[in-house]
Scaffold this active site. Sequence first.
Site, PDB file in Angstrom:
ATOM      1  N   VAL A 128       0.833  -1.200   0.000  1.00 13.89           N
ATOM      2  CA  VAL A 128       0.000   0.000   0.000  1.00 13.89           C
ATOM      3  C   VAL A 128       0.867   1.250   0.000  1.00 13.89           C
ATOM      4  CG1 VAL A 128      -1.706   1.314   1.311  1.00 13.89           C
ATOM      5  CG2 VAL A 128      -1.931  -1.164   1.095  1.00 13.89           C
ATOM      6  N   GLU A 150      -1.160   6.329  -4.058  1.00 13.99           N
ATOM      7  CA  GLU A 150      -2.605   6.418  -4.298  1.00 13.99           C
ATOM      8  C   GLU A 150      -3.087   7.841  -4.474  1.00 13.99           C
ATOM      9  OE1 GLU A 150      -2.113   6.233   0.187  1.00 13.99           O
ATOM     10  OE2 GLU A 150      -1.273   5.258  -1.554  1.00 13.99           O
ATOM     11  N   ASP A 196      -7.160  25.784 -38.922  1.00 16.56           N
ATOM     12  CA  ASP A 196      -8.027  26.218 -40.000  1.00 16.56           C
ATOM     13  C   ASP A 196      -7.604  27.635 -40.409  1.00 16.56           C
ATOM     14  OD1 ASP A 196     -10.180  26.263 -41.766  1.00 16.56           O
ATOM     15  OD2 ASP A 196     -11.526  27.116 -40.280  1.00 16.56           O
ATOM     16  N   ASN A 233       2.679   6.847   4.994  1.00 16.21           N
ATOM     17  CA  ASN A 233       2.129   6.917   3.632  1.00 16.21           C
ATOM     18  C   ASN A 233       0.967   7.898   3.552  1.00 16.21           C
ATOM     19  OD1 ASN A 233       1.873   5.801   0.874  1.00 16.21           O
ATOM     20  ND2 ASN A 233      -0.104   5.094   1.628  1.00 16.21           N
TER      21      ASN A 233
END
Length: 858
Positions: A252, A257, A299, A690
Amino acid sequence: MTAGLSREEAARRLGGYGANAVAQERPTPVWRRVAQQLRDPLIVVLLVAAALTLATRDFPDTAVILLVITVNTVAGVAQEVRAERAVAALTALSAPTARVVRDGAETSVPAADVVPGDLVLLGEGDIVPADGDVLDAALLLVDESALTGESVPVEKTVGTDVALGTVSAGTVVVRGRGRVRVTGTGPDSALGRIAALMGNAPGLTPLQRRLARFGRVLAAVTVALCAVVLALGLVRGQPVELMVVAAISLAVAAVPESLPAVVTLALALGARRMADRHAIVRRLPAVETLGSVTVLATDKTGTLTEGRMAAERLWTPRGTATVSGTGYGPEGRVARDGHLVTASDAPDLAALLSAAMLCNDAALEPPSDGGARWRPMGDPTEAALLTAGARLGLDRAALERDLPRFDEIPFDSARKRMTTVHRRGGGLRVVSKGAPEVMLRPPVLADPPDTLSRAAARAEELARGGYRVLAVASADHDKTPPATHDTWESGLSLLGLVGILDPPRDTSRTTIAACERAGITPVLITGDHPLTARAVAARSGIAARQDEVTTGTRIRTGTAGELTALRVYARTTPDQKLDIVQAWRAAGHVVAMTGDGVNDGPALRRADIGVAMGRRGTEVARQAADLVLADDNLSTVVAAVEEGRRVYANVRRFLLYALAGGTAEILVMLLGPFLGMPLPLLPAQILWINLLTHGLPGVALGAEPVAPDVMRHPPRPPEESVLGAGLWPRILAMGAFVACVTLAAGVWAREAGRPWQSMMFLVLGATQLGIALGSRARPGSLTNPFLLVAVGTALALQAAGVYLPPLRALLGTEPLPPADLAIACVLSGLGHVVMRAQRRLFPERPPHARPARGPAHG
């Protein structure tokens, strides 16, 4: 055949043609959209991580991961729904009502109820409701620019010429009237055929492709390393349950994440900044895609040019002059030999433009309701002549009072000229204007041959420069001549020539130069004439006048050669624009396409990013595009590219920070046992670090400002990994540094009899936060205060994990003496210093320009 269909027959055909609707695919179910979003490899990794944290009863991390997945999925589904509105916009473009003849009587019906065989009546200002053949036309002039890209309206006549004898759905009648027999509706019309071309949407963006590859690699590496950690722990006799939880926690921790949240925040901030610069983002990933663009296909009409007609060049037998100004307003000037002139200073120019204003059916509408622009009424070419006369100081109303019109010979495509007759005292003045090839010859003109040859040479020179050239002549008669056209249109005296074009924008050349400095190859794709396309490309800096210009005919017959070897494409149809865009994409380029017409819609949708004009663009173009320029200014694209590159730089910045931390955590868990620390960190401690480091500080890195030199380098190659250009070695180096510092602190604390695991926990988190501060794009400034607040908050929570009893019980830590806390803070500062030092010693390799195969001109 003037009575039209019966009402019963029309109703029967309407049922068969499905209410004239353009066929559309059934909407994709929501569950299928969600499933497509969840198939992203990085999201799959996060789903696995969420399951693992749930298994370890780490509910806070589970909630964070699921929140990130939910936000990412909702955003992706919303983007898809908005993009699919492009096809639906085609039906909205059609006229709301149409005048048809049924049962011999004129009636008004919804445009969607028009069927093949209907007799439609057209008048000035009408939107043509369906494709059809012209049965009758009286000065019928139709603006087809939205479908063909042609700046000049087309006169429609009854005859064998297919282009002149037919009208297309979605075009606009600017003058005259006509009757049309409907031949095509719904999918069989011009709009329907374009709708069919819009079915193919682009695939993943460059960043999405890079992150998908990264997610697959990350998942494989993480599983392998965590298996190694599990095996080493079991070999050393650690409990199976503890090592399984530790391996899961490490997996993890290794997964960043917060990455989808960082990407979403960076894209959202980029979209907001673009909105401040008049660029409206319709599809969020387009923000980053702009930063990866290697080819800008633009264009002509309304993009490189102003989208209006301007009489810019004047020629008389006595000399030349230039008309300048913006829009159709009288503000401007006429210059000859570098000096401003007026009607009294230049009688030859006054005579030329006076005649052009008299032989004219257009009008100019002054600004109203607070508007700042003059509007042309009627033929834009004739409106340009009125503007030129006003800028010389002529008064049209006064001219018409002195020389009232009493007869005329209207313009038609066979004669290619228009003639008006005006009363002048006791006589008449005849004025005629038209194409040089029908005007510059006897018996129309009575001028000497050398004058005619000089005028013809000048007309040819102007035509090669992309101008539409008109010759103007007049003659005075003391008494009324016989009222025959041959008499009026003979023996005239040449007054001069007028060169008319859709002028390039003032910013077009600087914008194209900025693109080339940034490594972006500009190309021009237009439905206009090759000479016009060449002139606009030369003026804007896309190509030199001697460069080759290919046409849609050559593309269709396969004689155009390799499409990516060219810079200018003229007379192209919507499907050929698709072929050009696809050719560049197949060559490995990331293509941005700009446009404003219906004919641009398919190419806008197929390109990696479509950019539409907001003011003069059609609804089809706006709905097909990913980015809409609210100010219709191509230079806004350059500003948007800068924002896109900032997003990509911040994603790489976050990956360096997050993966360096994940690498450090894995190394600590791998090497700790060899240094006498069987389990360096507990699973809860890994997850806490984390959560803090990948949370607010990681997301805050996505808001870092742009680097000053970002537009002086080409974009990253599309095939380059998101961790390419030397980022992998830097990740490993910083990860090794953090791991060494953490292990050294742990060994010292153990030898000193201190709580070594708590010391490692504090140092590992604090040093990573120091790296976050060292990752700033502009150190020492307050350009991103959110990062400072986030790092400070995370550092306080990291210390709280050691000192607050509830957190100590949760994390398994012990309180540290103040001296140890000070050491951790010093090491945190060391992380900042080393991060800054490695950026100076090992700067990121700038990308090299990817050569386009076409000619390059600065």
